[in-house]
Design a protein around this motif. Structure first.
Motif, PDB file in Angstrom:
ATOM      1  N   ALA A 247       0.814  -1.215   0.000  1.00 24.17           N
ATOM      2  CA  ALA A 247       0.000   0.000   0.000  1.00 24.17           C
ATOM      3  C   ALA A 247       0.844   1.259   0.000  1.00 24.17           C
ATOM      4  CB  ALA A 247      -0.908  -0.004   1.229  1.00 24.17           C
ATOM      5  N   THR A 248       0.218   2.335  -0.454  1.00 30.14           N
ATOM      6  CA  THR A 248       0.796   3.652  -0.214  1.00 30.14           C
ATOM      7  C   THR A 248       0.221   4.132   1.121  1.00 30.14           C
ATOM      8  OG1 THR A 248      -0.978   4.567  -1.579  1.00 30.14           O
ATOM      9  CG2 THR A 248       1.159   4.262  -2.625  1.00 30.14           C
ATOM     10  N   PRO A 249       1.001   4.897   1.895  1.00 29.33           N
ATOM     11  CA  PRO A 249       0.559   5.220   3.254  1.00 29.33           C
ATOM     12  C   PRO A 249      -0.766   5.988   3.306  1.00 29.33           C
ATOM     13  CG  PRO A 249       2.900   5.715   2.982  1.00 29.33           C
ATOM     14  CD  PRO A 249       2.367   5.376   1.627  1.00 29.33           C
ATOM     15  N   GLY A 250      -0.951   6.941   2.376  1.00 29.55           N
ATOM     16  CA  GLY A 250      -2.161   7.762   2.421  1.00 29.55           C
ATOM     17  C   GLY A 250      -3.410   6.919   2.211  1.00 29.55           C
ATOM     18  N   ARG A 251      -3.375   6.106   1.174  1.00 32.03           N
ATOM     19  CA  ARG A 251      -4.544   5.289   0.892  1.00 32.03           C
ATOM     20  C   ARG A 251      -4.785   4.282   2.013  1.00 32.03           C
ATOM     21  NH1 ARG A 251      -8.252   3.897  -3.202  1.00 32.03           N
ATOM     22  NH2 ARG A 251      -8.125   6.143  -3.574  1.00 32.03           N
ATOM     23  N   LEU A 252      -3.754   3.713   2.546  1.00 37.06           N
ATOM     24  CA  LEU A 252      -3.948   2.733   3.600  1.00 37.06           C
ATOM     25  C   LEU A 252      -4.591   3.387   4.826  1.00 37.06           C
ATOM     26  CD1 LEU A 252      -3.613  -0.174   4.583  1.00 37.06           C
ATOM     27  CD2 LEU A 252      -1.367   0.459   5.476  1.00 37.06           C
ATOM     28  N   ARG A 253      -4.145   4.596   5.125  1.00 37.37           N
ATOM     29  CA  ARG A 253      -4.758   5.268   6.279  1.00 37.37           C
ATOM     30  C   ARG A 253      -6.259   5.467   6.038  1.00 37.37           C
ATOM     31  NH1 ARG A 253      -2.724  10.996   8.363  1.00 37.37           N
ATOM     32  NH2 ARG A 253      -3.042  11.475   6.172  1.00 37.37           N
ATOM     33  N   ASP A 254      -6.634   5.924   4.845  1.00 36.32           N
ATOM     34  CA  ASP A 254      -8.055   6.093   4.526  1.00 36.32           C
ATOM     35  C   ASP A 254      -8.823   4.802   4.747  1.00 36.32           C
ATOM     36  OD1 ASP A 254      -7.533   8.636   3.802  1.00 36.32           O
ATOM     37  OD2 ASP A 254      -7.708   8.323   1.619  1.00 36.32           O
ATOM     38  N   ILE A 255      -8.236   3.722   4.273  1.00 39.60           N
ATOM     39  CA  ILE A 255      -8.926   2.432   4.344  1.00 39.60           C
ATOM     40  C   ILE A 255      -9.087   1.968   5.785  1.00 39.60           C
ATOM     41  CG2 ILE A 255      -8.569  -0.027   3.786  1.00 39.60           C
ATOM     42  CD1 ILE A 255      -7.850   0.802   0.985  1.00 39.60           C
ATOM     43  N   ILE A 256      -8.044   2.238   6.585  1.00 41.36           N
ATOM     44  CA  ILE A 256      -8.156   1.871   8.001  1.00 41.36           C
ATOM     45  C   ILE A 256      -9.193   2.753   8.688  1.00 41.36           C
ATOM     46  CG2 ILE A 256      -6.927   1.742  10.199  1.00 41.36           C
ATOM     47  CD1 ILE A 256      -4.372   1.132   8.593  1.00 41.36           C
ATOM     48  N   GLU A 257      -9.157   4.050   8.359  1.00 42.66           N
ATOM     49  CA  GLU A 257     -10.108   4.972   8.986  1.00 42.66           C
ATOM     50  C   GLU A 257     -11.549   4.612   8.645  1.00 42.66           C
ATOM     51  OE1 GLU A 257      -7.409   9.034   9.494  1.00 42.66           O
ATOM     52  OE2 GLU A 257      -8.635   8.780   7.686  1.00 42.66           O
ATOM     53  N   ARG A 258     -11.749   4.073   7.477  1.00 47.71           N
ATOM     54  CA  ARG A 258     -13.106   3.668   7.085  1.00 47.71           C
ATOM     55  C   ARG A 258     -13.464   2.266   7.568  1.00 47.71           C
ATOM     56  NH1 ARG A 258     -14.398   5.858   1.093  1.00 47.71           N
ATOM     57  NH2 ARG A 258     -13.249   7.821   1.233  1.00 47.71           N
ATOM     58  N   HIS A 259     -12.637   1.733   8.405  1.00 49.81           N
ATOM     59  CA  HIS A 259     -12.885   0.404   8.986  1.00 49.81           C
ATOM     60  C   HIS A 259     -13.014  -0.669   7.925  1.00 49.81           C
ATOM     61  CE1 HIS A 259     -13.289   2.441  12.744  1.00 49.81           C
ATOM     62  NE2 HIS A 259     -14.205   3.235  12.223  1.00 49.81           N
ATOM     63  N   MET A 260     -12.317  -0.475   6.829  1.00 48.83           N
ATOM     64  CA  MET A 260     -12.348  -1.495   5.794  1.00 48.83           C
ATOM     65  C   MET A 260     -11.258  -2.540   6.021  1.00 48.83           C
ATOM     66  SD  MET A 260     -12.880   1.228   2.728  1.00 48.83           S
ATOM     67  CE  MET A 260     -12.974   0.143   1.332  1.00 48.83           C
ATOM     68  N   LEU A 261     -10.328  -2.213   6.897  1.00 49.20           N
ATOM     69  CA  LEU A 261      -9.205  -3.128   7.146  1.00 49.20           C
ATOM     70  C   LEU A 261      -8.636  -2.856   8.529  1.00 49.20           C
ATOM     71  CD1 LEU A 261      -7.163  -5.195   5.736  1.00 49.20           C
ATOM     72  CD2 LEU A 261      -5.726  -3.202   5.319  1.00 49.20           C
ATOM     73  N   VAL A 262      -8.247  -3.919   9.214  1.00 42.62           N
ATOM     74  CA  VAL A 262      -7.465  -3.743  10.441  1.00 42.62           C
ATOM     75  C   VAL A 262      -6.114  -4.417  10.229  1.00 42.62           C
ATOM     76  CG1 VAL A 262      -9.452  -3.614  11.988  1.00 42.62           C
ATOM     77  CG2 VAL A 262      -8.394  -5.849  11.476  1.00 42.62           C
ATOM     78  N   LEU A 263      -5.188  -4.081  11.108  1.00 40.64           N
ATOM     79  CA  LEU A 263      -3.841  -4.666  11.003  1.00 40.64           C
ATOM     80  C   LEU A 263      -3.527  -5.429  12.286  1.00 40.64           C
ATOM     81  CD1 LEU A 263      -1.955  -1.567   9.505  1.00 40.64           C
ATOM     82  CD2 LEU A 263      -2.779  -3.582   8.261  1.00 40.64           C
ATOM     83  N   SER A 264      -4.499  -6.161  12.793  1.00 44.50           N
ATOM     84  CA  SER A 264      -4.363  -6.725  14.135  1.00 44.50           C
ATOM     85  C   SER A 264      -3.434  -7.926  14.236  1.00 44.50           C
ATOM     86  CB  SER A 264      -5.737  -7.118  14.682  1.00 44.50           C
ATOM     87  OG  SER A 264      -6.574  -5.995  14.646  1.00 44.50           O
ATOM     88  N   GLN A 265      -3.003  -8.462  13.111  1.00 46.87           N
ATOM     89  CA  GLN A 265      -2.043  -9.573  13.202  1.00 46.87           C
ATOM     90  C   GLN A 265      -0.876  -9.366  12.238  1.00 46.87           C
ATOM     91  OE1 GLN A 265      -4.055 -13.258  12.218  1.00 46.87           O
ATOM     92  NE2 GLN A 265      -5.026 -12.386  10.402  1.00 46.87           N
ATOM     93  N   CYS A 266      -0.622  -8.114  11.956  1.00 42.63           N
ATOM     94  CA  CYS A 266       0.451  -7.817  11.002  1.00 42.63           C
ATOM     95  C   CYS A 266       1.776  -7.669  11.763  1.00 42.63           C
ATOM     96  CB  CYS A 266       0.127  -6.539  10.237  1.00 42.63           C
ATOM     97  SG  CYS A 266       1.448  -6.086   9.109  1.00 42.63           S
ATOM     98  N   THR A 267       2.660  -8.620  11.585  1.00 41.03           N
ATOM     99  CA  THR A 267       3.923  -8.594  12.327  1.00 41.03           C
ATOM    100  C   THR A 267       5.137  -8.560  11.404  1.00 41.03           C
ATOM    101  OG1 THR A 267       3.659 -10.982  12.524  1.00 41.03           O
ATOM    102  CG2 THR A 267       3.116  -9.670  14.457  1.00 41.03           C
ATOM    103  N   TYR A 268       4.890  -8.267  10.138  1.00 41.99           N
ATOM    104  CA  TYR A 268       6.007  -8.141   9.191  1.00 41.99           C
ATOM    105  C   TYR A 268       5.765  -6.876   8.404  1.00 41.99           C
ATOM    106  CZ  TYR A 268       9.647  -9.801   5.941  1.00 41.99           C
ATOM    107  OH  TYR A 268      10.798  -9.950   5.206  1.00 41.99           O
TER     108      TYR A 268
END
Ligand code: ADP
Ligand code: MG
Length: 619
Positions: free
Chosen positions: A347-368
């Motif tokens: 992802a690009t950081p800006g778009r990923l932030r939007d997607i997280i803010e819209r609750h379309m994605l969480v990163l709750s098990q991202c360890t890499y």
């Protein structure tokens, strides 16, 4: 020849003794030394793993070790032009000569015992001098060439530490003759072989317990399926960054990677990422709601898509889902692409932030996590988005999908340069990273701490030199000057101050030159005082300090000179005296110092008018 007087020297440099005063009072006394030298052998477990791999490899009957990089032009020149090559090259075929020279290059080992003269006669490599009398002038040709890995008698040194001696003699241990790494089995490789290997591929490393680099793909623990994909992609050999970054990342160690564009950085993080993801349970309809296992952030859409392409290619038939989330595409559509879960998100950081803010994605098990082109991310103003994303990542010990605590996140950061902003990112988000830097051609090795001091007279030049050399560096050290006569003069000054000094310049015969270098290599002299003739094509291992008595007449020489220290991942020091006459190089010098992760730009240089913009001559 009588030493020139101070007045003569001043005249030679175009000065009149009444120069403007540029005083840098900041004399940094604390010299970081061996303390940080973290060139330790890999852990026993790793060695055992490598041995097991090797046994397996041999069991499969694979014999051929990868061929070493063809010796570069200079190596071939130096090797074939000397007596030892003709000894070993009874076969006249050029290939045989090259092969012999490659062997010789690694076999230039001396046995302990015989006298210095005898040792030198014993097939010990002769040194190549690329110039005759040109070293006293501004050598334009210098700039065009890249720094070559030093081939000289490196193999003759065992890398043993020299005793720090101030005014006394250094002691050097010799080792028994050994095979070159190209002929060794993996389990025979010693730290010294790895050091040579890294120099051959221009790999510099910093940090503790760095895993040995990959000699070839099969010597790693990369999963079979990924190895097959690598072969299918036509990647016959790992690139330099891949050789060193992949083993480190496979150890789940944080990493900072610095290598130029096109050097294969993508695969160097994708391969260990795939290995990591494959080691985790496949995502299920339940666990996919915890988000991806791995995340790659890249500054631009194009870059993210390129990374996705490379990841897809190397993940062929692994059954993983890789999704890229970039601006410019419909955000709901991208949300839709996540509906079946994805092990890997790019992802690009800006778009990923939007997607997280819209609750379309969480990163709750991202360890890499991979931050690619971190310097550009900062340039493009993504620091806020980056911070937001970092806050969305789980912390070590947070529960994962199965309720068990998650491991510590591993983070890889890639960047072409290390400005303070990137340094700060790496300090905040990386844990005890290994630093890998490739290439020494256009930039100084990241392990060299460069110090620069303005001086206002040639008398000060002398006193500063004596003071710095006296401040506790271990032998050997190199003092660079610009002219033959200056080399003789400075050599005398140093001897008067009690140092054991060898002088090297183009006014000496080939034998005298060899003698000079050998005397420093073997610890009989502590300091090599030389013109730019000593900047390339010779090897003195473990040079602790390069002292530039004068700034060279072109900038490339500066890089070559300071490249004599900080080799093989060791820390090194370069101390450079400058004055107004060097102003045309100030801009580049300032750039160089700010690129170096271990150097700081002195205020006097940072604020100097000539350091603000490139000059015509420095282009
Ligand atoms: P970087 O990110 O360092 O600029 P890339 O990862 O984009 O470089 O790689 C540059 C090119 O080199 C790509 O086309 C890639 O497919 C290719 N490449 C990468 N690794 C290898 C390899 N080991 N052998 C041959 N080609 C490679
Ligand atoms: Mg890249």
């Amino acid at each position: 020849m009588a030493p020139p007087s101070v007045e003569e020297l001043l005249r030679a440099r175009g000065g009149d003794g009444l120069r403007p005063r540029f005083v840098s009072k900041k004399e940094r006394e604390q010299h970081k030394r061996d303390a940080q030298q973290a060139e330790q052998s890999a852990s026993a477990a790793l060695k055992e793993r490598i041995r097991a791999e090797r046994r397996e490899w041999e069991r499969r009957g694979v014999q051929a070790l990868q061929t070493p990089r063809a010796p570069d032009a200079d190596a071939a020149k130096s090797e074939t032009s000397d007596a030892s090559a003709s000894e070993s090259a009874s076969a006249a075929a050029p290939d045989a000569v090259v092969a012999a020279s490659v062997r010789e290059r690694y076999l230039g080992e001396r046995k302990a015992g015989p006298s210095r003269k005898a040792r030198r006669g014993e097939g010990n490599k002769r040194f190549l001098f690329e110039w005759e009398d040109t070293d006293d002038t501004s050598v334009a040709a210098l700039g065009a060439e890249s720094v070559l890995p030093c081939l000289g008698g490196r193999a003759g040194m065992d890398g043993s530490e020299r005793q720090s001696t101030t005014g006394g003699r250094s002691s050097v241990r010799s080792t028994l003759a050994e095979k070159p790494w190209t002929e060794k089995r993996l389990d025979e490789m010693k730290e010294r072989d790895w050091r040579i290997f890294r120099e051959d591929y221009e790999i510099s490393v910093r940090g503790r317990d760095i895993a040995p680099p990959l000699r070839e793909w099969r010597e790693s623990t990369i999963p079979r399926a990924v190895l097959d994909a690598i072969a299918a992609a036509g990647y016959r050999e790992p690139t330099a960054i891949q050789r060193q970054a992949i083993p480190i990342a496979l150890q789940q160690r944080d990493l900072i990677g610095i290598a130029e564009t096109g050097s294969g950085k993508t695969a160097s993080f994708v391969v260990p990422m795939l290995a990591y993801v494959l080691s985790l349970p496949k995502l299920t309809s339940e666990t996919q709601s915890y988000g991806p296992y791995a995340l790659v952030l890249a500054p631009t859409r194009e870059l993210a898509q390129q990374i996705e392409g490379e990841a897809q290619r190397l993940a062929r038939r692994l059954g993983l889902t890789i999704v890229s989330l970039v601006g410019g595409r419909d955000i709901t559509e991208q949300g839709y692409s996540l509906r079946n879960g994805a092990e890997i998100v790019i992802a690009t950081p800006g778009r990923l932030r939007d997607i997280i803010e819209r609750h379309m994605l969480v990163l709750s098990q991202c360890t890499y996590l991979v931050l690619d082109e971190a310097d550009r991310m900062v340039d493009l103003g993504f620091e806020d988005a980056l911070n937001y994303i970092m806050d969305s990542l789980p912390r070590a010990g947070d529960a994962g999908a199965d309720g068990a605590p998650l491991p510590r996140r591993m983070t890889l950061l890639y960047s072409a340069t290390m400005p303070p902003s990137v340094e700060s990112i790496s300090q905040r988000f990386l844990h005890d990273p290994a630093v890998v830097q490739i290439g020494t051609a256009n930039q100084a090795v990241g392990t060299v701490e460069q110090q620069v001091e303005f001086i206002s007279s040639d008398e000060q030049r002398r006193t500063r030199m004596l003071a710095v050399l006296d401040s506790g560096y271990a032998a050997p050290m190199i003092v660079f000057v610009n002219q033959k006569t200056t080399a003789d003069m400075v050599g005398r000054d140093l001897r008067r101050a009690g140092w054991h000094v060898a002088v090297l310049h183009s006014g000496l015969t080939q034998n005298q030159r060899e003698e000079a270098i050998a005397s420093v290599r073997e610890g009989e002299n502590e300091i090599l005082c030389c013109t730019d003739i000593g900047a390339r094509g010779i090897d003195l291992p473990n040079v602790s300090l390069v002292f530039n008595y004068q700034f060279p007449t072109n900038f490339a020489s500066y890089i070559h000179r300071i490249g004599r220290t900080g080799r093989a991942g060791r820390s090194g020091n370069a101390y450079t005296l400058i004055d107004e006459h060097d102003a045309e190089h100030f801009y580049e010098l300032r750039q160089e110092l700010s690129k170096s992760p271990v150097s700081t730009v002195p205020a006097a240089l940072a604020q100097h008018p000539a350091a603000q913009a490139p000059t015509v001559s420095s282009q």
